[in-house]
Write a protein that holds these residues in place. Sequence first.
Motif, short mmCIF file in Angstrom:
data_model
loop_
_atom_site.label_atom_id
_atom_site.label_comp_id
_atom_site.label_asym_id
_atom_site.label_seq_id
_atom_site.Cartn_x
_atom_site.Cartn_y
_atom_site.Cartn_z
N UNK A 140 0.81 -1.23 0.00
CA UNK A 140 0.00 0.00 0.00
C UNK A 140 0.84 1.28 0.00
N UNK A 141 2.10 1.22 -0.48
CA UNK A 141 2.86 2.47 -0.48
C UNK A 141 2.80 3.19 -1.83
N UNK A 142 2.42 2.47 -2.91
CA UNK A 142 2.36 3.10 -4.22
C UNK A 142 1.05 2.81 -4.95
N UNK A 143 0.71 3.72 -5.86
CA UNK A 143 -0.40 3.50 -6.78
C UNK A 143 0.18 3.54 -8.19
N UNK A 144 -0.17 2.57 -9.04
CA UNK A 144 0.36 2.57 -10.41
C UNK A 144 -0.80 2.57 -11.41
N UNK A 145 -0.53 3.20 -12.56
CA UNK A 145 -1.53 3.22 -13.63
C UNK A 145 -0.84 3.49 -14.96
N UNK A 146 -1.39 2.91 -16.01
CA UNK A 146 -0.92 3.26 -17.36
C UNK A 146 -1.60 4.54 -17.78
N UNK A 147 -1.29 5.02 -18.99
CA UNK A 147 -2.02 6.18 -19.50
C UNK A 147 -2.11 6.13 -21.02
N UNK A 148 -2.74 7.15 -21.59
CA UNK A 148 -3.02 7.16 -23.03
C UNK A 148 -1.74 7.25 -23.87
N UNK A 149 -0.67 7.79 -23.28
CA UNK A 149 0.58 7.92 -24.04
C UNK A 149 1.45 6.68 -23.93
N UNK A 150 0.97 5.66 -23.26
CA UNK A 150 1.76 4.44 -23.11
C UNK A 150 2.73 4.51 -21.95
N UNK A 151 2.55 5.47 -21.05
CA UNK A 151 3.48 5.59 -19.92
C UNK A 151 2.95 4.83 -18.71
N UNK A 152 3.90 4.38 -17.89
CA UNK A 152 3.56 3.79 -16.61
C UNK A 152 3.81 4.85 -15.54
N UNK A 153 2.78 5.18 -14.77
CA UNK A 153 2.89 6.23 -13.74
C UNK A 153 2.87 5.60 -12.36
N UNK A 154 3.75 6.10 -11.48
CA UNK A 154 3.77 5.60 -10.10
C UNK A 154 3.64 6.77 -9.14
N UNK A 155 2.61 6.70 -8.26
CA UNK A 155 2.41 7.75 -7.26
C UNK A 155 2.70 7.21 -5.87
N UNK A 156 3.05 8.12 -4.98
CA UNK A 156 3.19 7.76 -3.57
C UNK A 156 1.80 7.79 -2.95
N UNK A 157 1.41 6.71 -2.26
CA UNK A 157 0.06 6.65 -1.68
C UNK A 157 -0.12 7.72 -0.60
N UNK A 158 0.90 7.89 0.27
CA UNK A 158 0.72 8.84 1.38
C UNK A 158 0.58 10.27 0.92
N UNK A 159 1.49 10.71 0.03
CA UNK A 159 1.52 12.14 -0.33
C UNK A 159 0.80 12.42 -1.64
N UNK A 160 0.40 11.38 -2.37
CA UNK A 160 -0.22 11.47 -3.71
C UNK A 160 0.69 12.15 -4.74
N UNK A 161 1.98 12.22 -4.44
CA UNK A 161 2.92 12.80 -5.42
C UNK A 161 3.19 11.81 -6.54
N UNK A 162 3.29 12.34 -7.78
CA UNK A 162 3.68 11.49 -8.91
C UNK A 162 5.19 11.32 -8.86
#
Length: 449
Positions: free
Chosen positions: A390-412
Amino acid sequence: FGFHGYALDPSVDNSQASSSSYIGDVEEAEKKKGLTVFEAGAKKGEKRKKVKGGDASEIDNFLGPWAKYVDEKEVAKPSEEEQKELDEITAKRQKKGKNEEEAPAEEKTVLHVKDMYDYQGRSYLHVPQDVGINLRSTDAPQKCYLPKKQIHVWSGHTKGVSAIRLFPMSGHLLLSCSMDCKIKLWEVYNERRCLRTFIGHSKAVRDICFNNSGTQFLSAAYDRYLKLWDTETGQCISRFTNRKVPYCVKFNPDEDKQNLLVAGMSDKKIVQWDIRTGEVVQEYDRHLGAVNTITFVDENRRFVSTSDDKSLRVWEWDIPVDFKYIAEPSMHSMPAVTLSPNGKWLACQSMDNQILIFGAQNRFRLNKKKVFKGHMVAGYACQVDFSPDMSYVVSGDADGKLNVWDWKTTKLFHRIKAHDKVCISALWHPHETSKVITCGWDGQIKLWD
């Protein structure tokens, strides 16, 4: 040309000429002696006779102005030519319908490895114990780290991959479904081979779902069929359809309800089938748009659905009325939803380029403090995932990138160019500290570490 179909020729001075010149229907002009609309011509034919209407004093037999004409036809039967034309049209229509209602495609399967069983007679469903981590443990890794580089590509699909699912509990196998109508099973460890291909849909496959033990899985495709497959032998066990396109499909995760499946349909319904009988046993019909996701929450007593109608609804299992309905004027549709590993949160990919977090227990409130943005997803149902700790959130996007955010601070924290086209799904391996699997519309599935 007035009402008679002819007129005096305006380019000739008709007042002098002894015989007037006409334009238009000249014969008609001769016949009527050049009468214009303003001069009364010959008397019109007699008025059509009506049936005598009886006497107004006898109410029952009085026809009055409703009387029929004497020569009125009662049936409007098409003439022979008209009938022919009509027959052609109906034949065409039926033909069209036939193509729509194709018989389900024949199911085939291809095994891509030499030996189905190893020297001990174990099939690929057996969880390997020689991969450096314990895939049988139930505990999540203590601390997770950011994935940095690509370490493997699984290629074999000829068109975009629409969904990937890890084998339940162990995650040693990966199931993928694609727009090339095929479903493939891959090894996640050791040689990372393609093990088996399941062929049986005639259109793009939209969603897949394992049962709890991983021995069977469901597939939902645009050919309007849901199919139940045997993971080990590749056999198609059964098929279900209600003539609508299923957009998402899930087994009920309860051990004693593994014979029940729910599917979100293009006709706004959520339909529940019993696999043993093949019958529809329940319909949840409250959404106002196609149903995109179904997610079980609260120890599987409830499930959450999202739809094109931009709402989120929460249902008690087997009760066809939503007990909670969340829709704000500011909300966008949320075509991808993931439950967090601790079961407390729902991460919803919202079409206004943010990931919203809803509580997944009792209240289902929007968590205003946790909004993840900075990626572009508008128009795509990019699947979100959490790291197992539960420390990170990951998601793909329309440009084909993999994005990783910090769960606590919601920083990308981190972005990796993962695919040439849309990166539609990102899964964090439940036993690994930094392994993430992505798939994209470029047909590739990639492993990051």
